[in-house]
Design an enzyme around this catalytic site. Structure first.
Site, PDB file in Angstrom:
ATOM      1  N   ASP A   7      45.323  14.720  30.685  1.00  0.00           N
ATOM      2  CA  ASP A   7      43.868  14.573  30.511  1.00  0.00           C
ATOM      3  C   ASP A   7      43.317  15.900  29.998  1.00  0.00           C
ATOM      4  O   ASP A   7      43.964  16.951  30.107  1.00  0.00           O
ATOM      5  CB  ASP A   7      43.174  14.185  31.816  1.00  0.00           C
ATOM      6  CG  ASP A   7      41.673  13.903  31.619  1.00  0.00           C
ATOM      7  OD1 ASP A   7      41.310  13.359  30.558  1.00  0.00           O
ATOM      8  OD2 ASP A   7      40.871  14.253  32.489  1.00  0.00           O
ATOM      9  N   SER A   8      42.104  15.833  29.470  1.00  0.00           N
ATOM     10  CA  SER A   8      41.446  17.062  29.030  1.00  0.00           C
ATOM     11  C   SER A   8      41.141  17.962  30.231  1.00  0.00           C
ATOM     12  O   SER A   8      41.022  19.167  30.093  1.00  0.00           O
ATOM     13  CB  SER A   8      40.139  16.718  28.323  1.00  0.00           C
ATOM     14  OG  SER A   8      39.302  16.005  29.218  1.00  0.00           O
ATOM     15  N   TYR A  39      36.621  16.917  25.841  1.00  0.00           N
ATOM     16  CA  TYR A  39      37.026  16.389  24.539  1.00  0.00           C
ATOM     17  C   TYR A  39      35.935  15.486  23.949  1.00  0.00           C
ATOM     18  O   TYR A  39      35.877  15.287  22.740  1.00  0.00           O
ATOM     19  CB  TYR A  39      38.287  15.528  24.693  1.00  0.00           C
ATOM     20  CG  TYR A  39      39.605  16.277  24.688  1.00  0.00           C
ATOM     21  CD1 TYR A  39      39.684  17.643  24.960  1.00  0.00           C
ATOM     22  CD2 TYR A  39      40.794  15.598  24.421  1.00  0.00           C
ATOM     23  CE1 TYR A  39      40.904  18.298  24.977  1.00  0.00           C
ATOM     24  CE2 TYR A  39      42.023  16.246  24.430  1.00  0.00           C
ATOM     25  CZ  TYR A  39      42.078  17.588  24.709  1.00  0.00           C
ATOM     26  OH  TYR A  39      43.282  18.233  24.710  1.00  0.00           O
ATOM     27  N   GLY A  40      35.109  14.925  24.835  1.00  0.00           N
ATOM     28  CA  GLY A  40      34.166  13.880  24.437  1.00  0.00           C
ATOM     29  C   GLY A  40      33.118  14.290  23.436  1.00  0.00           C
ATOM     30  O   GLY A  40      32.422  13.438  22.883  1.00  0.00           O
ATOM     31  N   CYS A  70      43.312   9.726  29.525  1.00  0.00           N
ATOM     32  CA  CYS A  70      42.074  10.208  28.923  1.00  0.00           C
ATOM     33  C   CYS A  70      41.673   9.185  27.865  1.00  0.00           C
ATOM     34  O   CYS A  70      42.374   9.030  26.858  1.00  0.00           O
ATOM     35  CB  CYS A  70      42.329  11.577  28.275  1.00  0.00           C
ATOM     36  SG  CYS A  70      40.916  12.221  27.367  1.00  0.00           S
ATOM     37  N   ASN A  71      40.586   8.486  28.120  1.00  0.00           N
ATOM     38  CA  ASN A  71      40.138   7.463  27.166  1.00  0.00           C
ATOM     39  C   ASN A  71      39.760   8.065  25.825  1.00  0.00           C
ATOM     40  O   ASN A  71      39.955   7.455  24.781  1.00  0.00           O
ATOM     41  CB  ASN A  71      38.926   6.717  27.726  1.00  0.00           C
ATOM     42  CG  ASN A  71      39.295   5.866  28.903  1.00  0.00           C
ATOM     43  OD1 ASN A  71      39.654   4.713  28.749  1.00  0.00           O
ATOM     44  ND2 ASN A  71      39.248   6.433  30.097  1.00  0.00           N
ATOM     45  N   THR A  72      39.213   9.264  25.867  1.00  0.00           N
ATOM     46  CA  THR A  72      38.768   9.914  24.628  1.00  0.00           C
ATOM     47  C   THR A  72      39.965  10.168  23.712  1.00  0.00           C
ATOM     48  O   THR A  72      39.891   9.925  22.502  1.00  0.00           O
ATOM     49  CB  THR A  72      38.030  11.222  24.970  1.00  0.00           C
ATOM     50  OG1 THR A  72      37.040  10.934  25.955  1.00  0.00           O
ATOM     51  CG2 THR A  72      37.379  11.824  23.760  1.00  0.00           C
ATOM     52  N   GLU A 162      33.463  18.588  35.899  1.00  0.00           N
ATOM     53  CA  GLU A 162      34.391  19.730  35.784  1.00  0.00           C
ATOM     54  C   GLU A 162      33.815  20.976  36.463  1.00  0.00           C
ATOM     55  O   GLU A 162      34.544  21.787  37.008  1.00  0.00           O
ATOM     56  CB  GLU A 162      34.681  20.043  34.309  1.00  0.00           C
ATOM     57  CG  GLU A 162      35.565  19.028  33.607  1.00  0.00           C
ATOM     58  CD  GLU A 162      37.045  19.126  33.986  1.00  0.00           C
ATOM     59  OE1 GLU A 162      37.559  20.241  34.137  1.00  0.00           O
ATOM     60  OE2 GLU A 162      37.669  18.053  34.141  1.00  0.00           O
ATOM     61  N   CYS A 194      36.114   6.301  31.182  1.00  0.00           N
ATOM     62  CA  CYS A 194      36.451   7.725  31.177  1.00  0.00           C
ATOM     63  C   CYS A 194      37.063   7.986  32.541  1.00  0.00           C
ATOM     64  O   CYS A 194      36.498   7.580  33.569  1.00  0.00           O
ATOM     65  CB  CYS A 194      35.192   8.571  30.983  1.00  0.00           C
ATOM     66  SG  CYS A 194      35.473  10.340  31.276  1.00  0.00           S
ATOM     67  N   THR A 195      38.222   8.651  32.545  1.00  0.00           N
ATOM     68  CA  THR A 195      38.944   8.799  33.816  1.00  0.00           C
ATOM     69  C   THR A 195      38.260   9.775  34.773  1.00  0.00           C
ATOM     70  O   THR A 195      38.654   9.872  35.932  1.00  0.00           O
ATOM     71  CB  THR A 195      40.410   9.211  33.569  1.00  0.00           C
ATOM     72  OG1 THR A 195      40.421  10.372  32.722  1.00  0.00           O
ATOM     73  CG2 THR A 195      41.182   8.085  32.920  1.00  0.00           C
ATOM     74  N   HIS A 196      37.249  10.479  34.308  1.00  0.00           N
ATOM     75  CA  HIS A 196      36.461  11.303  35.240  1.00  0.00           C
ATOM     76  C   HIS A 196      35.506  10.439  36.072  1.00  0.00           C
ATOM     77  O   HIS A 196      35.134  10.825  37.178  1.00  0.00           O
ATOM     78  CB  HIS A 196      35.605  12.326  34.474  1.00  0.00           C
ATOM     79  CG  HIS A 196      36.354  13.532  33.990  1.00  0.00           C
ATOM     80  ND1 HIS A 196      37.256  13.477  32.958  1.00  0.00           N
ATOM     81  CD2 HIS A 196      36.325  14.828  34.401  1.00  0.00           C
ATOM     82  CE1 HIS A 196      37.740  14.688  32.734  1.00  0.00           C
ATOM     83  NE2 HIS A 196      37.193  15.519  33.599  1.00  0.00           N
TER      84      HIS A 196
HETATM   85  N1  DGL Z   1      38.782  11.949  31.178  1.00  0.00           N
HETATM   86  C1  DGL Z   1      38.452  11.947  29.781  1.00  0.00           C
HETATM   87  C2  DGL Z   1      38.280  10.505  29.324  1.00  0.00           C
HETATM   88  O1  DGL Z   1      38.840   9.600  29.967  1.00  0.00           O
HETATM   89  C3  DGL Z   1      37.322  12.893  29.607  1.00  0.00           C
HETATM   90  C4  DGL Z   1      37.050  13.277  28.249  1.00  0.00           C
HETATM   91  C5  DGL Z   1      36.362  14.597  28.013  1.00  0.00           C
HETATM   92  O2  DGL Z   1      37.018  15.619  28.165  1.00  0.00           O
HETATM   93  O3  DGL Z   1      35.205  14.560  27.570  1.00  0.00           O
HETATM   94  O4  DGL Z   1      37.644  10.210  28.339  1.00  0.00           O
END
Ligand code: DGL
Length: 270
Positions: A7-8, A39-40, A70-72, A162, A194-196
């Protein structure tokens, strides 16, 4: 035997928890690209280059299979990685597929024409880069008809999580849900894309109301990975150690991780 989880930042830990519970015998190597999170708000090109670099680093840890938690990254880089970059003996899987399979009640490889599904009004909460990729809507349209998807780019939520700023994260989630409900007053289902966001699941559920089914990505990904490894046992790589790697400051990232998961995790410099 090791499998990588990427993940990011810290969000992928929600997926790591679920896959570790489901597959306790597999050593997972977790990689947080904290130096480049979020990353988003990045371009697809940027996300592709950063994700490839992280996956290459996990190969050094003996992970032939890496899950993009990470979905992004999954929305913006996975297809291109699989089609143009990945060597034949390596695999990268994303978090999108199990979600679409659950929503459409059919397997990914089922190429029959799209058909009607039970859920008609779906709210998608994701990062700006995931929303603008339209990957979710595209994959859904191949499989389902008559589903109305309203997507809300949730700017700022990943940064707040974060930074460990729960109050800000809560306020942002409430305002994003409100914004979405102005365009779709009665969603039947909500996808935390988004996994967050599972870290804020209660806030999402309260803001959306009890009648809305909130899809939990972590459990779906864990079940899907267990199924994949049963079919491809050879894809568990030669690595033997569980590790937590970050491109950021390991002490800072470790202390934030404890805050989220309420148990100690020690990150090392990637
Ligand atoms: N957990 C990432 C996701 O699922 C977060 C992306 C980010 O860093 O913005 O999209």
């Amino acid at each position: 035997m090791a499998v990588g989880v990427f993940d990011s930042g810290l969000g992928g830990l929600t997926v790591l928890e679920a896959v570790t519970q489901r597959l306790p015998e597999v050593p997972f190597v977790y990689f947080a690209d904290s130096a480049h999170a979020p990353y988003g708000v990045r371009t697809a090109e940027d996300i592709y280059n950063l994700t490839c670099a992280a996956v290459e680093r996990m190969w050094d840890e003996g992970c032939d299979l890496v899950v993009l938690a990470c979905n992004t990254a999954a929305a913006n880089a996975l297809k291109r990685m699989q089609e143009t970059w990945l060597p034949p003996e390596k695999r990268v899987l994303g978090v999108f597929v199990p979600m679409i399979e659950a929503l459409t009640e059919r397997k990914w490889g089922d190429n029959s024409p799209p058909r009607e599904v039970a859920v008609k009004h779906v709210a998608l909460f994701a990062t700006p880069a995931t929303v603008s990729s339209r990957a979710f809507q595209r994959e859904l349209a191949f499989r389902a008809i008559g589903v109305d998807v309203e997507a809300q780019p949730c700017g700022g939520v990943v940064d707040a999580i974060e930074d460990g700023d729960e109050i800000l994260a809560e306020a942002l989630v409430n305002s994003h849900v409100e914004a979405l409900k102005r365009r779709m007053p009665h969603p039947e289902a909500a996808i935390l894309g988004c996994t967050h966001y599972p870290l804020m699941q209660k806030t999402f559920q309260t803001a959306l109301g009890d009648g809305v089914t909130v899809y939990s990505q972590a459990a779906l990904v864990a079940a899907s990975l267990a199924d994949y490894l049963t079919r491809h046992p050879d894809m568990v790589g030669p690595g033997t150690e569980r590790r937590f790697l970050t491109t950021g400051d390991p002490a800072r990232v470790s202390s934030k991780a404890v805050q989220f998961l309420r148990r100690p995790i020690t990150f090392e410099k990637a």
